[in-house]
Design a protein around this motif. Structure first.
Motif, PDB file in Angstrom:
ATOM      1  N   PHE A  68     -14.939  -0.718  -2.203  1.00 36.86           N
ATOM      2  CA  PHE A  68     -15.821  -1.811  -1.817  1.00 36.86           C
ATOM      3  C   PHE A  68     -16.333  -1.490  -0.420  1.00 36.86           C
ATOM      4  O   PHE A  68     -15.690  -1.800   0.584  1.00 36.86           O
ATOM      5  N   LYS A  69     -17.480  -0.812  -0.380  1.00 35.30           N
ATOM      6  CA  LYS A  69     -18.005  -0.278   0.884  1.00 35.30           C
ATOM      7  C   LYS A  69     -18.312  -1.361   1.908  1.00 35.30           C
ATOM      8  O   LYS A  69     -18.032  -1.185   3.087  1.00 35.30           O
ATOM      9  N   ASP A  70     -18.892  -2.477   1.470  1.00 37.84           N
ATOM     10  CA  ASP A  70     -19.235  -3.538   2.425  1.00 37.84           C
ATOM     11  C   ASP A  70     -17.997  -4.109   3.113  1.00 37.84           C
ATOM     12  O   ASP A  70     -18.035  -4.438   4.289  1.00 37.84           O
ATOM     13  N   GLN A  71     -16.902  -4.212   2.372  1.00 37.63           N
ATOM     14  CA  GLN A  71     -15.659  -4.746   2.929  1.00 37.63           C
ATOM     15  C   GLN A  71     -14.770  -3.655   3.524  1.00 37.63           C
ATOM     16  O   GLN A  71     -13.743  -3.952   4.127  1.00 37.63           O
ATOM     17  N   LYS A  72     -15.158  -2.393   3.300  1.00 38.12           N
ATOM     18  CA  LYS A  72     -14.375  -1.232   3.756  1.00 38.12           C
ATOM     19  C   LYS A  72     -12.932  -1.280   3.220  1.00 38.12           C
ATOM     20  O   LYS A  72     -11.969  -1.061   3.935  1.00 38.12           O
ATOM     21  N   ILE A  73     -12.854  -1.573   1.916  1.00 39.27           N
ATOM     22  CA  ILE A  73     -11.557  -1.650   1.231  1.00 39.27           C
ATOM     23  C   ILE A  73     -11.630  -0.842  -0.056  1.00 39.27           C
ATOM     24  O   ILE A  73     -12.662  -0.819  -0.719  1.00 39.27           O
ATOM     25  N   VAL A  74     -10.530  -0.202  -0.398  1.00 38.72           N
ATOM     26  CA  VAL A  74     -10.407   0.440  -1.702  1.00 38.72           C
ATOM     27  C   VAL A  74      -9.216  -0.217  -2.401  1.00 38.72           C
ATOM     28  O   VAL A  74      -8.154  -0.398  -1.802  1.00 38.72           O
ATOM     29  N   VAL A  75      -9.435  -0.638  -3.647  1.00 46.93           N
ATOM     30  CA  VAL A  75      -8.378  -1.257  -4.452  1.00 46.93           C
ATOM     31  C   VAL A  75      -8.015  -0.281  -5.556  1.00 46.93           C
ATOM     32  O   VAL A  75      -8.900   0.260  -6.234  1.00 46.93           O
ATOM     33  N   THR A  76      -6.712  -0.049  -5.727  1.00 43.45           N
ATOM     34  CA  THR A  76      -6.247   0.882  -6.757  1.00 43.45           C
ATOM     35  C   THR A  76      -5.296   0.166  -7.710  1.00 43.45           C
ATOM     36  O   THR A  76      -4.768  -0.902  -7.413  1.00 43.45           O
ATOM     37  N   GLN A  77      -5.092   0.782  -8.872  1.00 47.08           N
ATOM     38  CA  GLN A  77      -4.124   0.296  -9.849  1.00 47.08           C
ATOM     39  C   GLN A  77      -3.294   1.509 -10.304  1.00 47.08           C
ATOM     40  O   GLN A  77      -3.575   2.124 -11.327  1.00 47.08           O
ATOM     41  N   PRO A  78      -2.281   1.865  -9.503  1.00 43.82           N
ATOM     42  CA  PRO A  78      -1.479   3.055  -9.835  1.00 43.82           C
ATOM     43  C   PRO A  78      -0.762   2.940 -11.174  1.00 43.82           C
ATOM     44  O   PRO A  78      -0.608   3.928 -11.878  1.00 43.82           O
ATOM     45  N   LYS A  80      -0.083   0.007 -14.656  1.00 45.81           N
ATOM     46  CA  LYS A  80      -0.650  -1.188 -15.299  1.00 45.81           C
ATOM     47  C   LYS A  80      -0.144  -2.464 -14.616  1.00 45.81           C
ATOM     48  O   LYS A  80       1.052  -2.679 -14.491  1.00 45.81           O
ATOM     49  N   GLY A  81      -1.096  -3.275 -14.138  1.00 46.40           N
ATOM     50  CA  GLY A  81      -0.769  -4.540 -13.488  1.00 46.40           C
ATOM     51  C   GLY A  81      -0.317  -4.439 -12.049  1.00 46.40           C
ATOM     52  O   GLY A  81       0.024  -5.436 -11.429  1.00 46.40           O
ATOM     53  N   GLU A  82      -0.309  -3.246 -11.480  1.00 51.30           N
ATOM     54  CA  GLU A  82       0.110  -3.024 -10.091  1.00 51.30           C
ATOM     55  C   GLU A  82      -1.137  -2.717  -9.256  1.00 51.30           C
ATOM     56  O   GLU A  82      -1.749  -1.665  -9.427  1.00 51.30           O
ATOM     57  N   PHE A  83      -1.514  -3.629  -8.378  1.00 54.01           N
ATOM     58  CA  PHE A  83      -2.732  -3.468  -7.585  1.00 54.01           C
ATOM     59  C   PHE A  83      -2.387  -3.266  -6.122  1.00 54.01           C
ATOM     60  O   PHE A  83      -1.529  -3.959  -5.580  1.00 54.01           O
ATOM     61  N   LYS A  84      -3.048  -2.311  -5.501  1.00 54.60           N
ATOM     62  CA  LYS A  84      -2.845  -1.980  -4.089  1.00 54.60           C
ATOM     63  C   LYS A  84      -4.202  -1.990  -3.406  1.00 54.60           C
ATOM     64  O   LYS A  84      -5.234  -1.742  -4.044  1.00 54.60           O
ATOM     65  N   ALA A  85      -4.200  -2.225  -2.108  1.00 50.71           N
ATOM     66  CA  ALA A  85      -5.451  -2.184  -1.349  1.00 50.71           C
ATOM     67  C   ALA A  85      -5.215  -1.468  -0.029  1.00 50.71           C
ATOM     68  O   ALA A  85      -4.171  -1.630   0.610  1.00 50.71           O
TER      69      ALA A  85
END
Length: 145
Positions: A68-78, A80-85
């Motif tokens: 998410f370039k505008d927010q300067k964040i990358v969200v990943t899902q390493p 299933k159901g596990e989200f990291k930022a």
């Protein structure tokens, strides 16, 4: 003819401007553990968590991520159901990361790669991980905390 007080003012102002422009890219992350994420349906991310919705959980592929370039964040899902930022700003030279593929977050400027599970460095020249960012996951919504 030089006026000493005027010269001091100019030098002090210039020094302040220089210091303001320089910063360490992980200043906002003192321990690397500031991430707040929860599983879908978890009570940890209540309705009061607020924040801007970044994505739906279905927008983030398992084993991948989205920038998410505008927010300067990358969200990943390493997993299933596990989200990291993490911050999308490379710790090497401050470029915005450009892609997420093959289990890494990739910077196009000098080739640094970060692991999607913890943003640790998989390939340099970066030597520091990407700082964690706070997100909340409630139902199908991923929000910036």
């Amino acid at each position: 003819m030089t006026y000493p007080s005027a010269r001091r003012t100019v030098l002090a102002t210039g020094a302040a401007a220089l210091l303001t422009g320089c910063s360490n890219y992980d200043d906002n992350n003192d321990s690397g553990s500031s991430q707040e994420a929860s599983s879908p349906g978890s009570s940890k991310a209540g309705a009061s968590a607020g924040g801007e919705e970044l994505a739906r959980t279905t927008d983030i592929p398992v084993g991948g991520g989205k920038i998410f370039k505008d927010q300067k964040i990358v969200v990943t899902q390493p997993g299933k159901g596990e989200f990291k930022a993490f911050s999308a700003v490379c710790t090497h030279a401050g470029c915005t990361v450009g892609s997420v593929s093959d289990g890494t977050i990739n910077c196009p400027c000098h080739g640094s790669k970060y692991r999607i599970a913890d943003a640790s460095v998989a390939h340099g020249p970066a030597t520091r991980p990407l700082p964690a960012e706070k997100i909340t996951v409630e139902g199908n919504s991923i929000r910036q905390a």
